[in-house]
Design a protein around this motif. Structure first.
Motif, short mmCIF file in Angstrom:
data_model
loop_
_atom_site.label_atom_id
_atom_site.label_comp_id
_atom_site.label_asym_id
_atom_site.label_seq_id
_atom_site.Cartn_x
_atom_site.Cartn_y
_atom_site.Cartn_z
N UNK A 159 -27.69 54.70 -16.24
CA UNK A 159 -27.55 54.83 -14.78
C UNK A 159 -28.21 53.62 -14.13
N UNK A 160 -27.45 52.90 -13.34
CA UNK A 160 -28.01 51.72 -12.69
C UNK A 160 -27.60 51.64 -11.23
N UNK A 161 -28.38 50.90 -10.47
CA UNK A 161 -27.99 50.62 -9.09
C UNK A 161 -27.04 49.42 -9.10
N UNK A 162 -26.08 49.43 -8.20
CA UNK A 162 -25.13 48.32 -8.09
C UNK A 162 -25.85 46.98 -7.97
N UNK A 163 -26.98 47.00 -7.24
CA UNK A 163 -27.72 45.75 -7.04
C UNK A 163 -28.24 45.20 -8.37
N UNK A 164 -28.63 46.09 -9.28
CA UNK A 164 -29.13 45.64 -10.59
C UNK A 164 -28.01 44.96 -11.37
N UNK A 165 -26.81 45.55 -11.29
CA UNK A 165 -25.68 44.99 -12.04
C UNK A 165 -25.31 43.61 -11.50
N UNK A 166 -25.29 43.52 -10.16
CA UNK A 166 -24.94 42.23 -9.56
C UNK A 166 -26.03 41.20 -9.83
N UNK A 167 -27.29 41.62 -9.69
CA UNK A 167 -28.41 40.68 -9.86
C UNK A 167 -28.39 40.07 -11.26
N UNK A 168 -28.01 40.90 -12.24
CA UNK A 168 -27.96 40.41 -13.63
C UNK A 168 -26.97 39.26 -13.80
N UNK A 169 -25.94 39.25 -12.96
CA UNK A 169 -24.91 38.21 -13.12
C UNK A 169 -25.35 36.89 -12.49
N UNK A 170 -26.45 36.93 -11.73
CA UNK A 170 -26.91 35.71 -11.07
C UNK A 170 -27.90 34.97 -11.97
N UNK A 171 -27.80 33.65 -12.00
CA UNK A 171 -28.80 32.87 -12.74
C UNK A 171 -30.13 32.92 -12.00
N UNK A 172 -31.17 32.33 -12.56
CA UNK A 172 -32.45 32.33 -11.85
C UNK A 172 -32.46 31.18 -10.87
#
Lengths: 429, 461
Positions: free
Chosen positions: A416-429
């Motif tokens: 179970x994840x928040x949408x923001x976590x999924x999107x954030x993972x796709x962003x580089x640092x």
């Protein structure tokens, strides 16, 4: 005049809203509680009619009416489907307020709202000092959604699986946060909410990463209280107004372009109920903030813009999305969270059946009506399982908590994840 | 009020959770969708198995307790409102199983509490079609549809509920099981009791099982709208379409009041200056659909329609029907109360009916929006008012009185699809005869000697 007569008189003030119901019964086709019970008093038509009967002194069983009124998730499914456009939620909230005023509030709720939520410092302190002792009451479970159960607390919370609580809150980790606007030129106020602070600080962290990578400045004051919805939903308007007034005073003088939250309920509360309930010179401030309030996925998709992933990964994780009631039905945010999932090249969005069917949490409903809440959540769990998804994404921490409980109870290996976590993972640092 | 010993018997029979006798629960079954006064029953009972209906009826019969059966309570003529404070309400919603869908023999067997739209969707998932589509189909139950002989938008081409009832099982007033009809297309065995039960409004028995006809679904469809500057031209076009032997599956009408209110609310670009808007859909084999759509379009054009718009794809078709779906909500939101009538006239009398409604609205100073099924003459003049205002509501009642009188004068009927209930029973003799009412009473006495089955409805016991 006695208590009941006054209660009837105040309920009668809702008459314009109650009379707008044409009794077509359409609410039956969407009400999650009715689907389990088949009882007319569980749908909006039945409840509105009971309130009319109370106002018209056709019944004096105010406790009985309240008991039925409380069998409601406030999910707003009925209001979204209502042909007559009745302000059902508004009527229910007012009616709960009247009940609380004349029939009183449960001691537990009183303690939670008045002693804890109205005192954000105490609330935070409790969360912080209790962390090292959690092992005494909580047992870690090896289920896929990371949860714990508590044999010690089972008389209070039943067999419920709670999310594994973090070692530190967002407030502890990030303090009184302030970062300047970057390349976007935008500055946001981020309202983490109780859950985003104390239960899911990882969601708050994901949002802060999104802001940083996308060049958005963030202000996250550490002194904010709960948005107030738990109190308002239970009819404790006084506590709600206290939290609201506290929050508005702490936000005075803060400058930001948008107020963003990662919690569907907080977003709805700030947007709809803050301006309605704010008083005196704070009213205008509440209206100003409400007009700038956005859910995180709406902010990313509509303000910053987001593109579907260009080169999808070879092995993609199947992600299904659960529409939170307060996002989809109240605020119309349906497409944006899906866009955020599709922006992650490692994810494939698969729709479940009835994605906007309520998960059965309904705030304190899941505590006061756990049996019903579990039945409603069971249908959500079945739909998630049938979708074949490895992860279920949500836009609201309350839904996350309910859904992880349902999945854990069934031993499902779905994250179970928040949408923001999924999107954030796709962003580089 | 039944004695507590009887309630105890009900609880023993159904389980305590299925006997609702607390005051707030009884209040919840004191109304249906009709604008009529409440009547609070003694209890509401929720059988979970069909046989329990018979057991409930036997107990009621023994103790002379009147019974009102209720599906979802969407009745618009008061049929689901209890008769007296001694009544029990029998709720069918937990009897909601589709027992069989037979695609070889094209029928289905269902319990009475199945929701119409859910059943239609299950049939569709099996590649079959259940056409009756009353406006309340998302909520209404099959049992209620049969008891009221519910109609819908597809009546003109596909008929109404009575055309799909092949057989029934029901319990009589003493709780004995009666069977009628069959799973066969033809059945001339015994009296056609299924025919008697369809539209019986709870007077002759309690339906426990239904065998329903299914049909193959149409493979294609085409929808269009046409605006007319006067109602007569629209009605002439409708007559011409049918005279040319095209039977559209839906042929809907909206008057200018309705068009404007929909447009106020939804802003979908409807022609505000139109006196009448027709919404038409033809369905069937693709070749036939193409051919019939052309014929309809030609007739509309020759009939002086302005702004004919033909849907090119599903999205456009959906938009056309959205306008129709918005009709009732748009009207309902205007005032606190909506009195939705369904007086029906022969198709040729639609212009006369529309002017009659206009005259009545003016005479009684009321706001009336009219929409409905032009193809079968079943219009829904909807009176927008506030029932809390006694002066206004008295005018509403006079207007309805006149509407029914003039409907009957035009050779029409009091109700196309909402049923008689208590709302229209006082005009029944006007349309029929004294002997008709006597005959109905004789039937009632024969089938229900104690007068326990919804006794005050249609023709009071």
């Amino acid at each position: 005049m006695d208590r009941l007569a006054k209660l009837a008189e105040e309920t009668a003030k809702l008459d314009d809203r109650l009379s707008a119901c044409m009794k077509c019964g359409t609410c039956q086709s969407v009400c999650p509680v009715f689907a389990e019970s088949m009882r007319e008093s569980d749908v909006a038509r039945g409840k509105l009619s009971l309130l009319s009967d109370l106002a018209g002194k056709i019944t004096s069983d105010a406790e009985g009416v309240r008991e039925r009124l409380d069998r409601c998730l406030l999910c707003g499914s009925c209001q979204a489907a209502c042909p007559s456009g009745v302000d059902i939620l508004g009527a229910f909230l007012k009616a709960r307020e009247i009940s609380a005023k004349y029939l009183g509030l449960s001691p537990v709720k009183k303690l939670i709202f008045r002693a804890m939520l109205c005192n954000p410092k105490l609330f935070s302190l409790l969360a912080e000092v209790s962390a090292p002792f959690r092992g005494l009451v909580m047992r870690r479970q090896n289920d896929a959604p990371k949860t714990m159960r508590s044999p010690l607390l089972s008389p209070l919370i039943g067999d419920r699986r709670l999310p594994e609580l973090p070692p530190e809150t967002a407030r502890q980790k990030f303090g009184d946060y302030d970062s300047p606007a970057g390349k976007s030129g935008i500055k946001v106020l981020f309202f983490a909410g109780c859950m985003g602070d104390k239960v899911y600080p990882n969601v708050t962290e994901a949002c802060l990463k999104i802001f940083r990578v996308r060049g958005v400045g963030v202000r996250m004051p550490s002194s904010l209280a709960c948005c107030g919805i738990p109190a308002l939903a239970s009819g404790d308007a006084d506590s709600f107004k206290k939290m609201l007034s506290h929050n508005l005073s702490k936000l005075e003088g803060e400058k930001f372009d948008y107020a963003v939250t990662a919690c569907a309920s907080c977003t709805e509360t700030i947007e709809k109920f803050w301006p309605q309930y704010a008083e005196g010179r704070q009213k205008e401030q509440a209206e100003r903030i409400a007009a700038k309030t956005l859910d995180i996925s709406a902010f990313v998709a509509d303000v910053l813009g987001v593109e579907p992933a260009k080169a999808p990964a070879e092995r993609r994780e199947k992600v299904t999305y659960h529409d939170s009631c307060h996002l989809a039905k109240s605020l119309g945010v349906r497409i944006q969270p899906r866009k955020l999932i599709e922006a992650n090249p490692g994810c494939e969005l698969v729709e479940m059946r009835e994605p906007d069917r309520c998960c059965g949490c309904g705030g304190s409903f899941t505590l006061t009506h756990y049996g019903l809440s579990k039945k409603i959540g069971g249908r959500k769990r079945d739909n998630i399982a049938a979708s074949g998804a490895e992860t279920v994404a949500c836009g609201c921490p309350a839904c996350m908590m309910q859904i992880s409980n349902m999945l854990a109870l069934n031993g499902d290996a779905v994250k179970v994840e928040h949408v923001a976590e999924i999107y954030a993972r796709s962003l580089g640092d | 009020m039944p004695e507590s010993s009887i309630l105890k018997d009900f609880k023993k029979l159904l389980g305590a959770e299925n006997v609702l006798d607390a005051e707030p629960d009884r209040l919840s079954y004191a109304y249906d969708s009709a604008v009529l006064p409440q009547k609070i029953p003694a209890a509401a009972l929720m059988p979970e198995r069909a046989e329990q209906i018979g057991e409930i009826a036997a107990l009621c019969h023994k103790n002379s307790i009147p019974m009102t059966v209720r599906g979802s309570g969407t009745n618009l003529s008061g049929g689901a409102i209890p008769d007296s404070e001694e009544s029990v309400v029998i709720l069918t919603q937990k009897l909601n199983r589709v027992l069989e869908i037979n695609s070889g023999d094209l029928y289905a067997v269902v319990e009475p509490g199945v929701v119409t739209a859910n059943f239609a969707a299950e049939a569709a998932a099996r590649g079959l079609f259940y056409p009756p589509d009353p406006g309340s189909q998302a909520v209404s139950t099959i049992g209620g549809n049969i008891a009221e002989n519910a109609g819908g938008l597809r009546g003109l081409k596909y008929g109404v509920t009575k055309d799909y009832v092949m057989g029934l099982e029901f319990f009589d007033s003493a709780g004995s099981l009666v069977k009628t009809g069959s799973r066969t297309v033809k059945c001339a065995t015994g009296f056609n009791l299924a025919g008697l039960m369809t539209g019986s409004e709870g007077a002759f028995g309690i339906i426990s099982k239904a065998i329903l006809k299914l049909v193959p679904p149409p493979r294609a469809s085409k929808a269009m709208t046409a605006a007319f500057a006067d109602v007569r031209a629209a009605a002439d076009a409708v007559a011409e379409i049918i005279a040319s032997h095209v039977l559209p599956c839906t042929l809907e009408f909206m008057d200018s009041v309705t068009v404007n209110m929909v447009e106020d609310d939804a802003k979908i670009g409807l022609p505000r200056d139109a006196a009448a808007l027709l919404l038409i859909e033809v369905d069937g084999h693709p070749a036939q659909v193409a051919d019939e759509a052309q014929t309809v379009e030609r007739i509309l054009r020759e009939g002086g329609a302005r702004g004919i718009s033909v849907a090119r794809d599903d999205a456009e078709k959906n938009k056309i029907w959205e306008a129709r779906r918005k009709a009732l909500p748009a009207l309902a939101r205007r005032r606190p109360t909506i009195v939705l009538e369904d007086a029906t006239v022969p198709r040729s009398k639609i212009p006369a009916m529309v002017s009659c409604i206009g005259e009545i609205a003016k005479k009684y100073g009321l706001l009336i929006g009219t929409f409905g099924h032009a193809g079968d003459g079943n219009l829904h003049p909807s009176i927008l008012c506030d029932r809390r205002d006694p002066e206004e509501f008295a005018r509403v009642e006079s207007a309805i009185d006149e509407l029914f009188r003039r409907t009957v004068e035009m050779g029409g009927t009091l109700s196309g699809e909402h049923g008689t209930g208590t709302a229209k029973s006082k005009w029944l003799e006007l349309e029929t005869s004294k002997a008709t009412l006597e005959y109905c009473r004789a039937l009632r006495r024969a089938a229900d000697p104690k007068g326990l089955l919804n006794p005050s409805k249609v023709v009071a016991y």
